[in-house]
Scaffold this motif. Structure first.
Motif, PDB file in Angstrom:
ATOM      1  N   GLU A  98       0.845  -1.201   0.000  1.00  0.00           N
ATOM      2  CA  GLU A  98       0.000   0.000   0.000  1.00  0.00           C
ATOM      3  C   GLU A  98       0.879   1.249   0.000  1.00  0.00           C
ATOM      4  O   GLU A  98       2.040   1.213   0.387  1.00  0.00           O
ATOM      5  CB  GLU A  98      -0.951   0.003   1.197  1.00  0.00           C
ATOM      6  CG  GLU A  98      -0.345   0.399   2.516  1.00  0.00           C
ATOM      7  CD  GLU A  98       0.461  -0.695   3.199  1.00  0.00           C
ATOM      8  OE1 GLU A  98       1.030  -0.401   4.269  1.00  0.00           O
ATOM      9  OE2 GLU A  98       0.539  -1.830   2.686  1.00  0.00           O
ATOM     10  N   THR A 102      -1.596   5.549   3.080  1.00  0.00           N
ATOM     11  CA  THR A 102      -2.843   4.794   3.294  1.00  0.00           C
ATOM     12  C   THR A 102      -3.097   4.487   4.762  1.00  0.00           C
ATOM     13  O   THR A 102      -4.221   4.626   5.242  1.00  0.00           O
ATOM     14  CB  THR A 102      -2.829   3.514   2.441  1.00  0.00           C
ATOM     15  OG1 THR A 102      -2.658   3.891   1.067  1.00  0.00           O
ATOM     16  CG2 THR A 102      -4.118   2.729   2.594  1.00  0.00           C
ATOM     17  N   ALA A 106      -6.338   5.655   6.941  1.00  0.00           N
ATOM     18  CA  ALA A 106      -7.192   4.688   7.648  1.00  0.00           C
ATOM     19  C   ALA A 106      -7.416   5.103   9.099  1.00  0.00           C
ATOM     20  O   ALA A 106      -8.533   4.986   9.622  1.00  0.00           O
ATOM     21  CB  ALA A 106      -6.569   3.293   7.582  1.00  0.00           C
ATOM     22  N   ASP A 125      -3.871  -0.613  -1.779  1.00  0.00           N
ATOM     23  CA  ASP A 125      -4.478   0.406  -0.913  1.00  0.00           C
ATOM     24  C   ASP A 125      -5.932   0.070  -0.638  1.00  0.00           C
ATOM     25  O   ASP A 125      -6.403   0.161   0.499  1.00  0.00           O
ATOM     26  CB  ASP A 125      -4.381   1.790  -1.577  1.00  0.00           C
ATOM     27  CG  ASP A 125      -2.947   2.127  -1.887  1.00  0.00           C
ATOM     28  OD1 ASP A 125      -2.212   2.455  -0.950  1.00  0.00           O
ATOM     29  OD2 ASP A 125      -2.571   2.019  -3.071  1.00  0.00           O
ATOM     30  N   LEU A 129      -7.406  -0.771   3.094  1.00  0.00           N
ATOM     31  CA  LEU A 129      -8.534  -0.037   3.675  1.00  0.00           C
ATOM     32  C   LEU A 129      -9.717  -0.958   3.943  1.00  0.00           C
ATOM     33  O   LEU A 129     -10.388  -0.845   4.965  1.00  0.00           O
ATOM     34  CB  LEU A 129      -8.940   1.110   2.752  1.00  0.00           C
ATOM     35  CG  LEU A 129      -7.898   2.226   2.622  1.00  0.00           C
ATOM     36  CD1 LEU A 129      -8.243   3.135   1.452  1.00  0.00           C
ATOM     37  CD2 LEU A 129      -7.770   3.003   3.920  1.00  0.00           C
ATOM     38  N   HIS A 132      -8.963  -2.872   7.111  1.00  0.00           N
ATOM     39  CA  HIS A 132      -8.686  -2.101   8.326  1.00  0.00           C
ATOM     40  C   HIS A 132      -9.974  -1.964   9.145  1.00  0.00           C
ATOM     41  O   HIS A 132     -10.998  -1.523   8.629  1.00  0.00           O
ATOM     42  CB  HIS A 132      -8.132  -0.722   7.967  1.00  0.00           C
ATOM     43  CG  HIS A 132      -7.517  -0.019   9.119  1.00  0.00           C
ATOM     44  ND1 HIS A 132      -8.277   0.655  10.048  1.00  0.00           N
ATOM     45  CD2 HIS A 132      -6.225   0.086   9.508  1.00  0.00           C
ATOM     46  CE1 HIS A 132      -7.465   1.169  10.954  1.00  0.00           C
ATOM     47  NE2 HIS A 132      -6.222   0.838  10.656  1.00  0.00           N
ATOM     48  N   VAL A 135     -12.160   1.484   9.200  1.00  0.00           N
ATOM     49  CA  VAL A 135     -12.555   2.093   7.935  1.00  0.00           C
ATOM     50  C   VAL A 135     -13.935   1.594   7.533  1.00  0.00           C
ATOM     51  O   VAL A 135     -14.202   0.393   7.542  1.00  0.00           O
ATOM     52  CB  VAL A 135     -11.524   1.773   6.823  1.00  0.00           C
ATOM     53  CG1 VAL A 135     -11.998   2.282   5.469  1.00  0.00           C
ATOM     54  CG2 VAL A 135     -10.176   2.377   7.180  1.00  0.00           C
TER      55      VAL A 135
END
Length: 177
Positions: A98, A102, A106, A125, A129, A132, A135
């Motif tokens: 990523e 990024t 996040a 990326d 995300l 994560h 997010v």
């Protein structure tokens, strides 16, 4: 905590394309840490981004290595007020391919839906995300660094923000790259 959507802005490649786009782009010299940079900026971008934020109820924020310098050198030249800044430069680099910004994005979004205009994002990326835990819904808008931000990019963001991506989202709520 606000649940207003975010519109995240990169500078180089997005607001400052690699080549000048028409007569409305103006060349500016910016001095950062003793180095002179030439940027090509179009005031229409500021008006268009402000309209996008106003119409969608979104908050604009910088997601750029310019960090606070964007509020000094870029925002005033495109007609944007000072914006919140995501700190991105103190980062050792990628962990899974990523972009180095990024992880900071996040953390910053804290569950808020967001659109991110950048010229350096890709599948790693999007996957980062998506995986994560902090997010929520997002749309990554890949901008060609040679041409910069266009009306088509803004229209895509406007449409996504209006429906929070309904129909374009996978099961986790992220618009596919």
């Amino acid at each position: 905590m606000s649940k207003r959507p975010l519109v995240l802005l990169d500078v180089d490649g997005v607001l400052n394309p690699a080549r000048r786009r028409g007569l409305r782009s103006r060349r500016h010299e910016c001095v950062l840490d003793g180095r002179v940079y030439q940027v090509y900026l179009d005031r229409r971008h500021g008006r268009a981004l402000a309209a996008l934020a106003r119409e969608s109820g979104a908050e604009l924020a910088w997601a750029t290595t310019w960090e606070e310098h964007a509020n000094l050198w870029i925002g005033p030249r495109v007609g944007l007020p000072p914006l919140p800044v995501i700190k991105v430069t103190d980062d050792p680099g990628s962990r899974a391919g990523e972009h180095f910004k990024t992880r900071h994005v996040a953390e910053y979004v804290a569950g808020r839906p967001f659109v991110w205009f950048d010229d350096s994002l890709g599948v790693p990326d999007w996957q980062y995300l998506l995986d994560h835990p902090g997010v929520g819904e997002f749309l990554l808008v890949d901008v060609d660094p040679m041409t910069g931000l266009t009306g088509a990019h803004l229209a895509r963001a406007r449409e996504w923000l209006a429906g929070r991506g309904a129909g374009d989202l996978d099961d986790a709520g992220a618009a596919a790259p």
